[in-house]
Structure formats: C-alpha cells, structure tokens
Design a protein around this motif. Structure first.
Motif: not given
Length: 305
Positions: A149-152, A182-190
């Motif tokens: 997941t990514s957010i700009v 920022t990005t958020a990978a599976p099962n990991a904090a952003p």
C-alpha cells in the motif's frame, strides 16, 4: 463565462436532500470503465450515477473521475478497482462516514468535507492498510502483486495504519504530510514518511487526475435535450503547437451542463413568518384613578377617530 456559470450551477445542484441516498456522478470516462451494482455490470458513461455498494473497475489505459454529491472527488487511474462500501452524509444529523475499498490500482481523492476521525470518518482501505483523512488531497495505491500500500499526500495530512489479514493494526500509524509519501508492506508497520522532490510530486499530482485533455481510448457521450457532449472532441487537434492545458481536479472541459439535471438541489428552508410587534400608538387614552385601598385602577378608552 458561460462555462464558469455552469460550473457554479453544478456545485449548487450536486448537493441533495438529507433524506436522499448519497451518490456520485461520472464526470470523465476514458476507455473501458465498468460499474458493478446489485449483481449487474454496465459500462460507465459520463453522467451515470454511482451509489453506495457499487464497485467501479477501470481497464488498462482507462480513467474515471467521479464527483460525489457532497463535492468529494474520486479520480481512478488505469487498472483500478474500488468499492464504495459506505457513503453517508446526513445534513440533518451531521453523520458523515465514508469507506472505500481499494483492491487494486490507484485512487486520487479530493476530500472537500471535514471529518474528525472519530464521529465522522473518511477512510480508504486496502488489504494491508487503512488511510484516514480529515479533509485533504492524496493518492492511495495498492499493488496486487507485492501487496504493498502506498500513500502520497498533495495537501493536508493522511494517517496510515497497517493491518494484517485479521484486520488488526501492525505497528503504529504514521502521519503523511503534504509533499510526503509512505508505503506499508504486508504484516509490517508503515515506513517513516519521506519528502519527495517537488518535481516528482508535481508529476504524480498531474498523472493522478482524470482530466479530459488527452484523447480517450473510447468515447462517452451524454445527451440532455439538444446538448450532446463527446469527450473525444475535447482532445487537442493533431499538428497544433498549443500546449495541453494544465490538469485540475475539476476543469471547464470536464463539465457538461446537462448531466446534472437529475440531481436534486437542496430545498430552500421554510421560514416561519416573523412576529410583528406593534408599537404603541396614540389611539388610546388612559384614565388613572386611585381606589380607597391604595391600589391603582387603569381604565383604557379608545380614542374616537
């Protein structure tokens, strides 16, 4: 001038009665865009409505812009799938809650309403994260292959929390401010948000908006009386040296004055007639006499006209 007036009229008409169901209107449709609603699938067209519970899918090289009845704007990039799982905006109760599921692709949101994040929320959910805003402009993305997941953020700030398959938060949420991503990978904090170069932000900003400047793969036409709009006719003519107009969230080329005819305007409030208090006139005479017990007795006699 007429386009500007039409745009203002649209903003006034796009609001609805509190009792009416919230919905959005397709302002731009490029290429293959489909609406999945109540088990049925139909191609999206300029002027078509989308409601709570509908799913919108854009194909490769396809885009869409949806303006919701509360003026929030959703821009869908190619290869994007969203589902409007919840969309509430009750003017009578003040209840506002929006939840949009992003299962693939990118969505650019221009949030005009204000949400407090507690009693009222605007959230975009992916399989690995939840983005919450209070009123801002940002792009959320979800890569199906990497599950990233990514957010700009272009304006304001966005809170991003990572979640696992059970929906529980992973790590601490981060705040992505203007000009950051920022990005958020599976099962990991952003990841810690990082600032992007201005040119890169400008490029992402322009690419995330579905305007009607470039030629579409297919055309979408909406008719209202004698007013017919062909999106393809808005493309620049070949061989011209005139540069393309800058993109924006809503520009005059994206407007069609006939498309909002079915949208109900806010009813004018019914006001009670004002209470008129007549000032005392000279039409009366007051004769005051004192009685034996010390009390005052007032006798009012109408003055002859």
């Amino acid at each position: 001038m007429a386009k500007v007036v039409g745009f203002v009229c649209f903003l006034l008409c796009v609001q609805v009665h509190a009792a009416d169901k919230m919905y959005g209107v397709f302002m731009v449709v490029k290429g293959g865009v489909q609406i999945h609603t109540e088990g049925k699938t139909a191609p999206a067209k300029v002027g078509a409505k989308v409601y709570e519970g509908d799913k919108v899918v854009t194909a490769a090289d396809s885009r869409a812009k949806i303006v919701m009845s509360d003026r929030n704007v959703l821009n869908l990039s190619p290869d994007t799938t969203i589902e409007i799982t919840q969309y509430q905006n009750d003017a009578a109760t003040g209840k506002k809650n929006v939840e949009i599921k992003l299962s693939g692709g990118k969505i650019r949101s221009n949030v005009e309403q204000t949400y407090d994040g507690e009693k009222s929320k605007f959230q975009i959910k992916t399989p690995t994260a939840v983005a919450g805003v209070r009123g801002t402009q940002f792009q959320a993305g979800f890569d199906v292959k990497t599950q990233m997941t990514s957010i700009v953020t272009f304006k304001g700030a966005v809170s991003l929390a990572a979640v696992n398959a059970q929906g529980k938060m992973v790590g601490n949420p981060v705040m992505v401010k203007k000009g950051e991503m920022t990005t958020a990978a599976p099962n990991a904090a952003p990841e810690t948000p990082k600032a992007l170069p201005k040119e890169e932000i400008k490029q992402i900003d322009g690419d995330s908006v579905a305007s009607a400047v470039t030629a579409p793969v297919e055309t979408a036409t909406v008719e209202a009386g004698t007013n017919t709009r062909d999106v393809a006719s808005e493309a620049p003519l070949a061989g011209t040296d005139k540069p393309a107009a800058p993109t924006s969230m809503i520009d005059s080329q994206d407007m069609d004055l006939g498309m909002a005819q079915e949208i109900k305007p806010i009813a004018a409030p019914v006001l009670a007639p004002p209470t008129v208090v007549k000032a005392p006139t000279q039409d009366t005479l007051k004769d005051v006499t004192r009685t034996l017990n010390g009390k005052t007795k007032v006798i009012i006699t109408p003055r002859p006209r």
